[in-house]
Design a protein around this motif. Sequence first.
Motif, PDB file in Angstrom:
ATOM      1  N   SER A 247     -19.640  -2.293 -18.960  1.00 36.97           N
ATOM      2  CA  SER A 247     -20.126  -3.982 -18.161  1.00 36.97           C
ATOM      3  C   SER A 247     -21.270  -4.049 -17.483  1.00 36.97           C
ATOM      4  N   GLY A 248     -22.205  -4.246 -17.409  1.00 36.65           N
ATOM      5  CA  GLY A 248     -22.679  -4.325 -16.620  1.00 36.65           C
ATOM      6  C   GLY A 248     -24.241  -3.631 -17.530  1.00 36.65           C
ATOM      7  N   ASP A 249     -25.383  -3.095 -16.805  1.00 36.14           N
ATOM      8  CA  ASP A 249     -26.586  -2.833 -17.755  1.00 36.14           C
ATOM      9  C   ASP A 249     -26.497  -1.156 -17.630  1.00 36.14           C
ATOM     10  N   GLY A 250     -25.275  -0.756 -17.759  1.00 37.41           N
ATOM     11  CA  GLY A 250     -25.318   1.199 -17.031  1.00 37.41           C
ATOM     12  C   GLY A 250     -25.301   1.304 -18.002  1.00 37.41           C
ATOM     13  N   MET A 251     -26.058   2.549 -18.250  1.00 34.04           N
ATOM     14  CA  MET A 251     -26.269   3.844 -19.693  1.00 34.04           C
ATOM     15  C   MET A 251     -26.664   3.249 -20.391  1.00 34.04           C
ATOM     16  N   LEU A 252     -28.296   3.008 -19.708  1.00 32.64           N
ATOM     17  CA  LEU A 252     -29.035   2.314 -20.665  1.00 32.64           C
ATOM     18  C   LEU A 252     -28.878   0.567 -21.623  1.00 32.64           C
TER      19      LEU A 252
ATOM     20  N   ILE B  39     -27.312  -4.558 -26.258  1.00 34.88           N
ATOM     21  CA  ILE B  39     -27.254  -3.725 -27.390  1.00 34.88           C
ATOM     22  C   ILE B  39     -26.715  -4.481 -28.490  1.00 34.88           C
ATOM     23  N   ALA B  40     -25.353  -3.956 -28.501  1.00 34.19           N
ATOM     24  CA  ALA B  40     -24.032  -4.145 -28.307  1.00 34.19           C
ATOM     25  C   ALA B  40     -23.240  -5.212 -28.823  1.00 34.19           C
ATOM     26  N   ASN B  41     -24.467  -6.458 -27.922  1.00 35.77           N
ATOM     27  CA  ASN B  41     -23.392  -7.901 -28.135  1.00 35.77           C
ATOM     28  C   ASN B  41     -24.745  -8.827 -28.470  1.00 35.77           C
ATOM     29  N   GLY B  42     -26.061  -7.888 -28.695  1.00 38.46           N
ATOM     30  CA  GLY B  42     -27.269  -8.189 -29.482  1.00 38.46           C
ATOM     31  C   GLY B  42     -27.987  -9.599 -29.185  1.00 38.46           C
ATOM     32  N   SER B  43     -28.192  -9.044 -27.131  1.00 35.76           N
ATOM     33  CA  SER B  43     -28.840  -9.361 -26.812  1.00 35.76           C
ATOM     34  C   SER B  43     -30.367  -8.631 -26.454  1.00 35.76           C
ATOM     35  N   TYR B  44     -30.540  -7.914 -27.616  1.00 33.25           N
ATOM     36  CA  TYR B  44     -32.062  -7.195 -26.766  1.00 33.25           C
ATOM     37  C   TYR B  44     -33.213  -7.292 -27.376  1.00 33.25           C
ATOM     38  N   ASP B  45     -34.151  -6.590 -27.062  1.00 35.20           N
ATOM     39  CA  ASP B  45     -35.472  -6.982 -27.666  1.00 35.20           C
ATOM     40  C   ASP B  45     -36.010  -5.448 -27.473  1.00 35.20           C
ATOM     41  N   ALA B  46     -37.414  -5.655 -28.270  1.00 31.23           N
ATOM     42  CA  ALA B  46     -38.210  -4.378 -28.149  1.00 31.23           C
ATOM     43  C   ALA B  46     -38.284  -3.679 -27.052  1.00 31.23           C
ATOM     44  N   SER B  47     -38.138  -4.390 -25.540  1.00 33.78           N
ATOM     45  CA  SER B  47     -38.170  -3.722 -24.445  1.00 33.78           C
ATOM     46  C   SER B  47     -37.107  -3.171 -23.630  1.00 33.78           C
ATOM     47  N   ASN B  48     -35.438  -2.732 -24.421  1.00 35.04           N
ATOM     48  CA  ASN B  48     -34.710  -2.442 -23.845  1.00 35.04           C
ATOM     49  C   ASN B  48     -34.488  -1.345 -23.255  1.00 35.04           C
ATOM     50  N   ALA B  49     -34.174  -0.865 -22.453  1.00 33.00           N
ATOM     51  CA  ALA B  49     -34.166   0.825 -22.055  1.00 33.00           C
ATOM     52  C   ALA B  49     -33.310   1.298 -22.898  1.00 33.00           C
ATOM     53  N   ARG B  50     -32.595   1.359 -23.690  1.00 33.86           N
ATOM     54  CA  ARG B  50     -31.784   2.596 -24.877  1.00 33.86           C
ATOM     55  C   ARG B  50     -33.063   2.796 -26.213  1.00 33.86           C
ATOM     56  N   ASP B  51     -33.427   1.472 -26.355  1.00 37.24           N
ATOM     57  CA  ASP B  51     -34.050   1.144 -26.686  1.00 37.24           C
ATOM     58  C   ASP B  51     -35.264   2.149 -27.033  1.00 37.24           C
ATOM     59  N   ARG B  52     -35.616   2.035 -26.257  1.00 37.87           N
ATOM     60  CA  ARG B  52     -37.519   2.919 -25.409  1.00 37.87           C
ATOM     61  C   ARG B  52     -37.052   4.052 -25.410  1.00 37.87           C
ATOM     62  N   ASP B  53     -36.079   4.580 -24.538  1.00 40.19           N
ATOM     63  CA  ASP B  53     -35.404   6.146 -24.567  1.00 40.19           C
ATOM     64  C   ASP B  53     -34.976   6.789 -25.185  1.00 40.19           C
TER      65      ASP B  53
ATOM     66  N   VAL C 269     -22.635 -10.675 -30.808  1.00 41.08           N
ATOM     67  CA  VAL C 269     -23.306 -11.012 -32.069  1.00 41.08           C
ATOM     68  C   VAL C 269     -24.314  -9.210 -32.527  1.00 41.08           C
ATOM     69  N   PHE C 270     -23.979  -9.805 -34.348  1.00 40.40           N
ATOM     70  CA  PHE C 270     -24.725  -9.106 -35.073  1.00 40.40           C
ATOM     71  C   PHE C 270     -24.890  -9.448 -36.137  1.00 40.40           C
ATOM     72  N   VAL C 271     -26.148  -9.135 -36.363  1.00 45.26           N
ATOM     73  CA  VAL C 271     -27.395 -10.103 -37.093  1.00 45.26           C
ATOM     74  C   VAL C 271     -27.716  -9.598 -38.581  1.00 45.26           C
ATOM     75  N   ASN C 272     -27.014  -9.769 -39.442  1.00 46.93           N
ATOM     76  CA  ASN C 272     -27.144  -8.659 -40.711  1.00 46.93           C
ATOM     77  C   ASN C 272     -28.684  -9.295 -41.601  1.00 46.93           C
ATOM     78  N   PRO C 273     -29.509  -8.270 -42.166  1.00 47.20           N
ATOM     79  CA  PRO C 273     -30.096  -7.315 -41.334  1.00 47.20           C
ATOM     80  C   PRO C 273     -30.831  -6.520 -40.697  1.00 47.20           C
TER      81      PRO C 273
END
Length: 535
Positions: A70-75, A80-94, A507-511
């Motif tokens: 819940s929330g934005d914890g753990m980066l 990412i799991a709900n598909g609402s991220y982009d190329a600035s996401n904390a876990r993606d960058r980290d 939401v998870f979009v293929n591909p």
Amino acid sequence: MKKLTIMILLAGVVVSCRKLDQPITSEFTETAYWRNAQDALDALTACYEHLAKDDYFFGDEALSDNAYVSGDGMLAVTRIANGSYDASNARDRDTWGYYFTTVRRCNIVVENIDRVPAMDAALKKRIVAEARFIRAYAYFQLTAWYGDVPFTTKVLSIDESRTISRTDKNTIQQFVLQELTAIQPDLPLNTQIAEKDRGRVSRGAAIALSARVHLFRSEWAAVVTDCEKLIGKTDNGAYQLFAGYSSQFTVANEYNPEVILDLQYGGGRTYDKQRQFLPQTVAALRSVLVPTQDLVDDYVMLNGKGIREAGSGYNENNPYTGRDPRFEATILHHGSKIVDFSGVEQTILTQPGSVPATNTVDDQGASPTGYYFYKYYDRTATVYQSGLNLILIRYADVLLMYAEAKMELGQLTAGVWDQTVRALRARAGFTDGAALTFDGGWSQSEQRTIIRRERRAELAFEGQRIFDIRRWKIADQVLSRPVRGIKVTSGSFNKDPQGYIIVENRVFVNPKHYQWPVPTFERDQNKNLSQNQDW
């Protein structure tokens, strides 16, 4: 670039006579470094410190349908799991920055170790092999998340790092596999590693990681070849299932013969993630990393049948009785008992309206799904800071990889079953013959369902589910539906037609979502970095 700064957080291995658990920072000039073997060992320790980290180990579970943060914890893994991220996401960058730092540290060791004068040849080979293993691990992680990534085996200058382009992921993974084969002769068996060196990479770890990479690539025959080097043999190390399923995840049983590779903690290196997955009344903090109803539903009954199968004996009014024993060892539910840090046994109540309400879905700080993780609960932690090692690869996974590969090859026999699934279930506490016996009448599709479900139950909360659903290409199915919690009959909750709490929609979009985007920051620094499809 006149100085080489090496952060040595002594956590990955025991080096020389130094304690691994005391972090220090040393800065050396290039001319003053690589003076002796200890310098090389210290540089290698910097590689081990960057093998992985607890944010990834625990956060990866919530990238899958096993868990929710819940929330934005753990980066911000939930985005990412709900598909609402982009190329600035904390876990993606980290992740990108973290593993390229790992690669650089390993390249420093491999490139500079020959500068050490009169170094013992066997020690030099071992240090280089360990660095190459960690580099291979980092490259596998990078390709698993991003696909094509920049690839180098040398230390890049700043200018070079700003112009390097991406290399095809298959080329890099082939390199990883070649490295893992090449270094095996220079790595010790797990039985040859002295107590002061526990935590170092063994030959068995190189073989097991090779099997995992082949598994990710669906190279079934190669998986079988790797696994057969470890199953029932001792020439590449001696591994076996530990007697107790849940007790292997305790400080008292670290370095047991099931552990093939683990992330080292203790003393100066600790983590507090259990405060985020235990009930509030135990950890005195909000519960944000929690299991899903979908994970709970996938645990079979004691007769081996899924809860929706005819004859399973599942009772929706008494849903936690008669289930796979690994369920109780992994997850806390309504009515579970747990001994807290002060030694008091607590009964965990999660249903709305329960008294006290602290751990119920009514409380904003409690688990929104009505479940809590129990595996990796470390009662020896001081002020909630745990030094319990986190297992990255264990022998149980080797058995499961072997069973899956044999199944996919159409070679799953009673003998293979007894070596793998039966052994795992017997260790877990199954006694019903129906759960332990191979049925020659199963179709391959039925076998696949059983093996995949077995992986999920055995390895839950160990970060492997996200890799499984991506390589099986089912992430777009299981991550495109709501995160569900417990079934409730009262309260103003968002519920599905069956009465299960809906925590959020995913939401998870293929591909598109099968590969993370190259971080925006990295592409701003290096115009030669292309972007993944649809990003």
